[in-house]
Design a protein around this motif. Structure first.
Motif, PDB file in Angstrom:
ATOM      1  N   GLU A  95       0.828  -1.205   0.000  1.00 32.30           N
ATOM      2  CA  GLU A  95       0.000   0.000   0.000  1.00 32.30           C
ATOM      3  C   GLU A  95       0.868   1.263   0.000  1.00 32.30           C
ATOM      4  OE1 GLU A  95      -0.348  -2.600   2.167  1.00 32.30           O
ATOM      5  OE2 GLU A  95      -2.062  -3.486   1.110  1.00 32.30           O
ATOM      6  N   THR A  96       1.924   1.259   0.791  1.00 33.79           N
ATOM      7  CA  THR A  96       2.839   2.401   0.825  1.00 33.79           C
ATOM      8  C   THR A  96       3.530   2.583  -0.515  1.00 33.79           C
ATOM      9  OG1 THR A  96       3.200   2.206   3.210  1.00 33.79           O
ATOM     10  CG2 THR A  96       4.912   3.345   1.953  1.00 33.79           C
ATOM     11  N   CYS A  97       4.017   1.487  -1.088  1.00 34.98           N
ATOM     12  CA  CYS A  97       4.698   1.554  -2.388  1.00 34.98           C
ATOM     13  C   CYS A  97       3.766   2.106  -3.464  1.00 34.98           C
ATOM     14  CB  CYS A  97       5.222   0.179  -2.788  1.00 34.98           C
ATOM     15  SG  CYS A  97       6.594  -0.401  -1.757  1.00 34.98           S
ATOM     16  N   LEU A  98       2.523   1.644  -3.481  1.00 36.41           N
ATOM     17  CA  LEU A  98       1.557   2.135  -4.466  1.00 36.41           C
ATOM     18  C   LEU A  98       1.268   3.624  -4.266  1.00 36.41           C
ATOM     19  CD1 LEU A  98      -0.861  -0.920  -4.517  1.00 36.41           C
ATOM     20  CD2 LEU A  98       0.565  -0.129  -6.431  1.00 36.41           C
ATOM     21  N   ALA A  99       1.085   4.038  -3.015  1.00 33.13           N
ATOM     22  CA  ALA A  99       0.797   5.447  -2.724  1.00 33.13           C
ATOM     23  C   ALA A  99       1.965   6.342  -3.130  1.00 33.13           C
ATOM     24  CB  ALA A  99       0.477   5.627  -1.240  1.00 33.13           C
ATOM     25  N   GLU A 106       4.433  12.365 -13.132  1.00 33.87           N
ATOM     26  CA  GLU A 106       3.927  11.407 -14.121  1.00 33.87           C
ATOM     27  C   GLU A 106       5.050  10.737 -14.909  1.00 33.87           C
ATOM     28  OE1 GLU A 106       0.673  11.113 -17.716  1.00 33.87           O
ATOM     29  OE2 GLU A 106       0.571  12.783 -16.307  1.00 33.87           O
ATOM     30  N   ALA A 107       6.078  11.470 -15.251  1.00 29.50           N
ATOM     31  CA  ALA A 107       7.193  10.904 -16.030  1.00 29.50           C
ATOM     32  C   ALA A 107       7.966   9.842 -15.245  1.00 29.50           C
ATOM     33  CB  ALA A 107       8.140  12.011 -16.464  1.00 29.50           C
ATOM     34  N   GLU A 112       1.023   0.850 -12.446  1.00 32.02           N
ATOM     35  CA  GLU A 112       0.637   0.252 -11.171  1.00 32.02           C
ATOM     36  C   GLU A 112       0.697  -1.275 -11.196  1.00 32.02           C
ATOM     37  OE1 GLU A 112      -3.123   1.044  -8.435  1.00 32.02           O
ATOM     38  OE2 GLU A 112      -1.840   2.802  -8.737  1.00 32.02           O
ATOM     39  N   GLN A 113       0.343  -1.862 -12.325  1.00 33.68           N
ATOM     40  CA  GLN A 113       0.440  -3.317 -12.456  1.00 33.68           C
ATOM     41  C   GLN A 113       1.891  -3.765 -12.291  1.00 33.68           C
ATOM     42  OE1 GLN A 113      -2.018  -5.443 -12.470  1.00 33.68           O
ATOM     43  NE2 GLN A 113      -0.648  -7.201 -12.601  1.00 33.68           N
ATOM     44  N   GLY A 114       2.835  -2.966 -12.806  1.00 34.52           N
ATOM     45  CA  GLY A 114       4.256  -3.282 -12.661  1.00 34.52           C
ATOM     46  C   GLY A 114       4.685  -3.296 -11.204  1.00 34.52           C
ATOM     47  N   VAL A 115       4.173  -2.359 -10.422  1.00 26.56           N
ATOM     48  CA  VAL A 115       4.486  -2.331  -8.986  1.00 26.56           C
ATOM     49  C   VAL A 115       3.985  -3.609  -8.332  1.00 26.56           C
ATOM     50  CG1 VAL A 115       4.122  -1.121  -6.788  1.00 26.56           C
ATOM     51  CG2 VAL A 115       4.439   0.199  -8.907  1.00 26.56           C
TER      52      VAL A 115
END
Length: 153
Positions: A95-99, A106-107, A112-115
């Motif tokens: 959750e932290t990594c995604l946030a 953006e660059a 998100e799927q890669g994460v």
């Protein structure tokens, strides 16, 4: 010496690696302190990182910032026999990594799927230092790594 800062996207590797370089420049003014980011390479990332850092000499410290989520990349770097290689595993909750990934420019954002994929498939290294950035700040993490580098030198 080569210090590999590895972990999933969004864990805080680049923040720690950047601040670590600044701290080591002050700590070891007679040494060359280099920083290599995997994000600087679009193809053959780990092969190119390996080629860049394998020439690290005894008065140099190379900090390598990358996920290293596949065991074969970790093993390849550990195989460097002429120089000490230390792994610092930086992690955080998914959750932290995604946030953190969403908060990037953006660059710099990763799909998100890669994460999710990297997080799920990550082969945790036999780390010399393990840091959970859900539990400590970048400053605390850098202090821990600098203290470890002192013992490794």
């Amino acid at each position: 010496m080569i210090v590999v800062i590895c972990g999933p996207p969004g864990a805080g590797k680049t923040s720690i690696a950047t601040r670590l370089r600044q701290a080591l420049v002050l700590e070891y003014p007679t040494h060359t302190i280099s920083l290599f980011h995997s994000d600087d390479y679009s193809r053959r990332t780990y092969e190119r990182l390996y080629e860049e850092v394998r020439e690290t000499g005894c008065d140099e410290i190379a900090i390598v910032d990358g996920t290293f989520y596949r065991r074969r990349w970790q093993t390849r770097f550990r195989s460097l026999s002429d120089v000490r290689v230390r792994f610092v595993y930086v992690t955080a909750s998914l959750e932290t990594c995604l946030a953190r990934n969403r908060a990037r420019a953006e660059a710099d954002r990763i799909d998100e799927q890669g994460v999710h994929v990297v997080y799920r498939e990550f082969s945790e290294p036999a780390a010399d230092v393990r840091i959970d950035t859900d539990e400590c700040s970048v400053s605390e993490a850098v202090e821990r790594v600098v203290a470890a580098v002192r013992t490794w030198m």
